[in-house]
Design a protein around this motif. Sequence first.
Motif, PDB file in Angstrom:
ATOM      1  N   LEU A 255       0.856  -1.186   0.000  1.00 22.60           N
ATOM      2  CA  LEU A 255       0.000   0.000   0.000  1.00 22.60           C
ATOM      3  C   LEU A 255       0.890   1.233   0.000  1.00 22.60           C
ATOM      4  O   LEU A 255       1.603   1.497   0.974  1.00 22.60           O
ATOM      5  N   GLU A 256       0.845   1.980  -1.069  1.00 18.19           N
ATOM      6  CA  GLU A 256       1.659   3.183  -1.163  1.00 18.19           C
ATOM      7  C   GLU A 256       1.265   4.180  -0.070  1.00 18.19           C
ATOM      8  O   GLU A 256       0.079   4.390   0.198  1.00 18.19           O
ATOM      9  N   GLY A 257       2.267   4.763   0.566  1.00 14.07           N
ATOM     10  CA  GLY A 257       2.007   5.766   1.593  1.00 14.07           C
ATOM     11  C   GLY A 257       2.003   5.225   3.000  1.00 14.07           C
ATOM     12  O   GLY A 257       1.939   5.997   3.962  1.00 14.07           O
ATOM     13  N   ILE A 258       2.057   3.891   3.157  1.00 13.58           N
ATOM     14  CA  ILE A 258       2.123   3.280   4.481  1.00 13.58           C
ATOM     15  C   ILE A 258       3.535   2.759   4.703  1.00 13.58           C
ATOM     16  O   ILE A 258       4.096   2.071   3.840  1.00 13.58           O
ATOM     17  N   ASP A 259       4.122   3.099   5.835  1.00 15.45           N
ATOM     18  CA  ASP A 259       5.470   2.645   6.161  1.00 15.45           C
ATOM     19  C   ASP A 259       5.394   1.298   6.880  1.00 15.45           C
ATOM     20  O   ASP A 259       4.430   1.038   7.614  1.00 15.45           O
ATOM     21  N   MET A 260       6.403   0.455   6.672  1.00 16.09           N
ATOM     22  CA  MET A 260       6.371  -0.878   7.279  1.00 16.09           C
ATOM     23  C   MET A 260       6.354  -0.832   8.800  1.00 16.09           C
ATOM     24  O   MET A 260       5.914  -1.782   9.449  1.00 16.09           O
ATOM     25  N   THR A 261       6.802   0.277   9.404  1.00 13.15           N
ATOM     26  CA  THR A 261       6.822   0.382  10.863  1.00 13.15           C
ATOM     27  C   THR A 261       5.558   1.012  11.440  1.00 13.15           C
ATOM     28  O   THR A 261       5.415   1.103  12.663  1.00 13.15           O
ATOM     29  N   ASP A 262       4.633   1.443  10.604  1.00 13.40           N
ATOM     30  CA  ASP A 262       3.406   2.078  11.093  1.00 13.40           C
ATOM     31  C   ASP A 262       2.640   1.123  12.013  1.00 13.40           C
ATOM     32  O   ASP A 262       2.456  -0.060  11.703  1.00 13.40           O
ATOM     33  N   LYS A 263       2.193   1.658  13.124  1.00 14.76           N
ATOM     34  CA  LYS A 263       1.379   0.873  14.062  1.00 14.76           C
ATOM     35  C   LYS A 263       0.284   1.782  14.592  1.00 14.76           C
ATOM     36  O   LYS A 263       0.509   2.588  15.489  1.00 14.76           O
ATOM     37  N   ALA A 264      -0.886   1.685  13.993  1.00 13.03           N
ATOM     38  CA  ALA A 264      -2.026   2.548  14.317  1.00 13.03           C
ATOM     39  C   ALA A 264      -1.672   4.018  14.120  1.00 13.03           C
ATOM     40  O   ALA A 264      -2.152   4.883  14.847  1.00 13.03           O
ATOM     41  N   LYS A 265      -0.844   4.290  13.124  1.00 10.25           N
ATOM     42  CA  LYS A 265      -0.455   5.671  12.815  1.00 10.25           C
ATOM     43  C   LYS A 265      -1.562   6.350  12.016  1.00 10.25           C
ATOM     44  O   LYS A 265      -2.086   5.787  11.053  1.00 10.25           O
ATOM     45  N   ASP A 266      -1.900   7.543  12.435  1.00 13.94           N
ATOM     46  CA  ASP A 266      -2.949   8.297  11.744  1.00 13.94           C
ATOM     47  C   ASP A 266      -2.362   8.911  10.470  1.00 13.94           C
ATOM     48  O   ASP A 266      -1.483   9.771  10.521  1.00 13.94           O
ATOM     49  N   ARG A 267      -2.839   8.430   9.334  1.00 18.20           N
ATOM     50  CA  ARG A 267      -2.412   8.968   8.049  1.00 18.20           C
ATOM     51  C   ARG A 267      -3.636   9.542   7.346  1.00 18.20           C
ATOM     52  O   ARG A 267      -4.434   8.807   6.750  1.00 18.20           O
ATOM     53  N   GLY A 269      -6.386  10.698   8.579  1.00 12.58           N
ATOM     54  CA  GLY A 269      -7.656  10.209   9.090  1.00 12.58           C
ATOM     55  C   GLY A 269      -7.851   8.717   9.002  1.00 12.58           C
ATOM     56  O   GLY A 269      -8.904   8.207   9.406  1.00 12.58           O
ATOM     57  N   VAL A 270      -6.847   7.996   8.509  1.00 12.42           N
ATOM     58  CA  VAL A 270      -6.916   6.539   8.414  1.00 12.42           C
ATOM     59  C   VAL A 270      -5.817   5.946   9.287  1.00 12.42           C
ATOM     60  O   VAL A 270      -4.646   6.315   9.154  1.00 12.42           O
ATOM     61  N   PHE A 271      -6.197   5.042  10.188  1.00 13.75           N
ATOM     62  CA  PHE A 271      -5.199   4.356  10.989  1.00 13.75           C
ATOM     63  C   PHE A 271      -4.459   3.363  10.099  1.00 13.75           C
ATOM     64  O   PHE A 271      -5.080   2.566   9.382  1.00 13.75           O
ATOM     65  N   ALA A 272      -3.118   3.405  10.154  1.00 10.62           N
ATOM     66  CA  ALA A 272      -2.306   2.572   9.265  1.00 10.62           C
ATOM     67  C   ALA A 272      -1.423   1.621  10.064  1.00 10.62           C
ATOM     68  O   ALA A 272      -0.836   1.989  11.086  1.00 10.62           O
ATOM     69  N   PHE A 273      -1.330   0.387   9.571  1.00  8.74           N
ATOM     70  CA  PHE A 273      -0.416  -0.624  10.105  1.00  8.74           C
ATOM     71  C   PHE A 273       0.454  -1.132   8.969  1.00  8.74           C
ATOM     72  O   PHE A 273      -0.058  -1.533   7.918  1.00  8.74           O
ATOM     73  N   GLY A 274       1.774  -1.136   9.189  1.00  4.40           N
ATOM     74  CA  GLY A 274       2.684  -1.772   8.252  1.00  4.40           C
ATOM     75  C   GLY A 274       3.016  -3.177   8.714  1.00  4.40           C
ATOM     76  O   GLY A 274       2.570  -3.621   9.783  1.00  4.40           O
ATOM     77  N   ALA A 275       3.825  -3.868   7.921  1.00  9.30           N
ATOM     78  CA  ALA A 275       4.144  -5.265   8.230  1.00  9.30           C
ATOM     79  C   ALA A 275       4.812  -5.414   9.592  1.00  9.30           C
ATOM     80  O   ALA A 275       4.512  -6.345  10.353  1.00  9.30           O
ATOM     81  N   LEU A 276       5.721  -4.509   9.911  1.00  8.08           N
ATOM     82  CA  LEU A 276       6.389  -4.594  11.205  1.00  8.08           C
ATOM     83  C   LEU A 276       5.463  -4.151  12.331  1.00  8.08           C
ATOM     84  O   LEU A 276       5.594  -4.613  13.470  1.00  8.08           O
ATOM     85  N   GLY A 277       4.543  -3.268  12.030  1.00 11.04           N
ATOM     86  CA  GLY A 277       3.563  -2.856  13.027  1.00 11.04           C
ATOM     87  C   GLY A 277       2.657  -3.997  13.446  1.00 11.04           C
ATOM     88  O   GLY A 277       2.298  -4.129  14.617  1.00 11.04           O
ATOM     89  N   VAL A 278       2.301  -4.852  12.484  1.00 12.95           N
ATOM     90  CA  VAL A 278       1.517  -6.053  12.786  1.00 12.95           C
ATOM     91  C   VAL A 278       2.433  -7.146  13.335  1.00 12.95           C
ATOM     92  O   VAL A 278       1.999  -8.000  14.118  1.00 12.95           O
ATOM     93  N   GLY A 279       3.718  -7.092  12.950  1.00 15.95           N
ATOM     94  CA  GLY A 279       4.646  -8.160  13.295  1.00 15.95           C
ATOM     95  C   GLY A 279       4.795  -8.402  14.785  1.00 15.95           C
ATOM     96  O   GLY A 279       4.931  -9.545  15.226  1.00 15.95           O
ATOM     97  N   GLY A 280       4.757  -7.326  15.584  1.00 16.88           N
ATOM     98  CA  GLY A 280       4.862  -7.518  17.028  1.00 16.88           C
ATOM     99  C   GLY A 280       3.700  -8.325  17.570  1.00 16.88           C
ATOM    100  O   GLY A 280       3.877  -9.213  18.416  1.00 16.88           O
ATOM    101  N   THR A 281       2.498  -8.029  17.082  1.00 12.30           N
ATOM    102  CA  THR A 281       1.314  -8.794  17.486  1.00 12.30           C
ATOM    103  C   THR A 281       1.412 -10.235  17.008  1.00 12.30           C
ATOM    104  O   THR A 281       1.081 -11.176  17.730  1.00 12.30           O
ATOM    105  N   LYS A 282       1.857 -10.415  15.753  1.00 17.91           N
ATOM    106  CA  LYS A 282       2.029 -11.763  15.198  1.00 17.91           C
ATOM    107  C   LYS A 282       2.973 -12.595  16.069  1.00 17.91           C
ATOM    108  O   LYS A 282       2.721 -13.773  16.344  1.00 17.91           O
ATOM    109  N   MET A 283       4.070 -11.988  16.538  1.00 21.83           N
ATOM    110  CA  MET A 283       5.032 -12.729  17.356  1.00 21.83           C
ATOM    111  C   MET A 283       4.432 -13.107  18.708  1.00 21.83           C
ATOM    112  O   MET A 283       4.665 -14.209  19.216  1.00 21.83           O
ATOM    113  N   LYS A 284       3.656 -12.211  19.304  1.00 25.79           N
ATOM    114  CA  LYS A 284       2.995 -12.541  20.564  1.00 25.79           C
ATOM    115  C   LYS A 284       2.040 -13.717  20.380  1.00 25.79           C
ATOM    116  O   LYS A 284       1.957 -14.611  21.234  1.00 25.79           O
ATOM    117  N   ILE A 285       1.321 -13.715  19.259  1.00 27.97           N
ATOM    118  CA  ILE A 285       0.386 -14.801  18.965  1.00 27.97           C
ATOM    119  C   ILE A 285       1.138 -16.109  18.768  1.00 27.97           C
ATOM    120  O   ILE A 285       0.725 -17.163  19.273  1.00 27.97           O
TER     121      ILE A 285
END
Length: 313
Positions: A255-267, A269-285
């Motif tokens: 997704l253009e405009g979203i950084d891989m480190t985004d974690k609920a970042k407001d872009r 008016g849209v909350f954005a998650f990048g792969a690394l932002g989701v990655g922490g949750t994935k690892m906990k799971i």
Amino acid sequence: MTNENTVEYPARMACDILSRMSDNKPPTDKRKILIQFDSDRHASVFDRVVAIDAGADEVFSYGGVTLAQLPGLVHGAIFTRGVPDLKRTAIFIGGASVETGEQLLARTVETFFGPLRVSVMMDANGSNTTAAGAVISARKHLDLSNTSALVLGTGPVGIRAARLLAREKSTVYLSSRNIQRARQAADAIHQQVGGANLIACSPEQPDSFAQALAAAELLIAAGPAGVRMMDKATQTGMKKLRLAIDLNAVPPLGLEGIDMTDKAKDRNGVFAFGALGVGGTKMKIHRASIARLFESNDQVLDAEAIYEIAKGI
């Protein structure tokens, strides 16, 4: 000529384990052993490290595992400890091929019988934990039972994310660059999830894709690594969009405009998650699912079971 030892080996071990079922002696070894079956030539170092971090005391790793080899390996897991202690042995199925992982999971479960079984988790290519991580991230911000979602990609993660969303009663638009592939994936999910509100769409059919873009409040990009799934202008035109998740960490990002480190970042008016932002949750799971394996000897952790564990994290 039949190898007598090969024929009698499981039977001998079954007799041994059954004789120990009534043995009231305390277990001699309480170590938690995770047995890793990987379809790749070399078993994943990543999965082994996570297993140790999740509390496994020992990890026995086997690479290049085939369906033909699997029953003998499973017998080694179920015939070696008394039934009360089988919860201290578990199986993890990995590898790059999710299709092969599914087949190995099914064959593993088929090999169990009676009380002789151990808990097993399948997370080939991280598909189940990644999909669960994406949907859990969305669940923290949206009422999924009242959400329209557009999932870009019909690979293993995209299909699982769409399936989990369908189980949450979301309206799901499942998109592929090929409309036939999208329809096949949607049909498969309809068979698995009764009453799923799921619509196949594709840029190949502009009208149906425009309907998805107009309705979607949640956008999940689960395409191949290094493939741009949607440009920024198209995202800006999605007037109902509230949350966007990009699961690709390889440039160009999905997704253009979203950084891989985004974690609920407001872009804008849209909350954005990048792969690394989701990655922490994935690892906990992932870690929580490994730990859960050792609570009993009868669990089968697929995408849905892993998602249920994720809800409690």
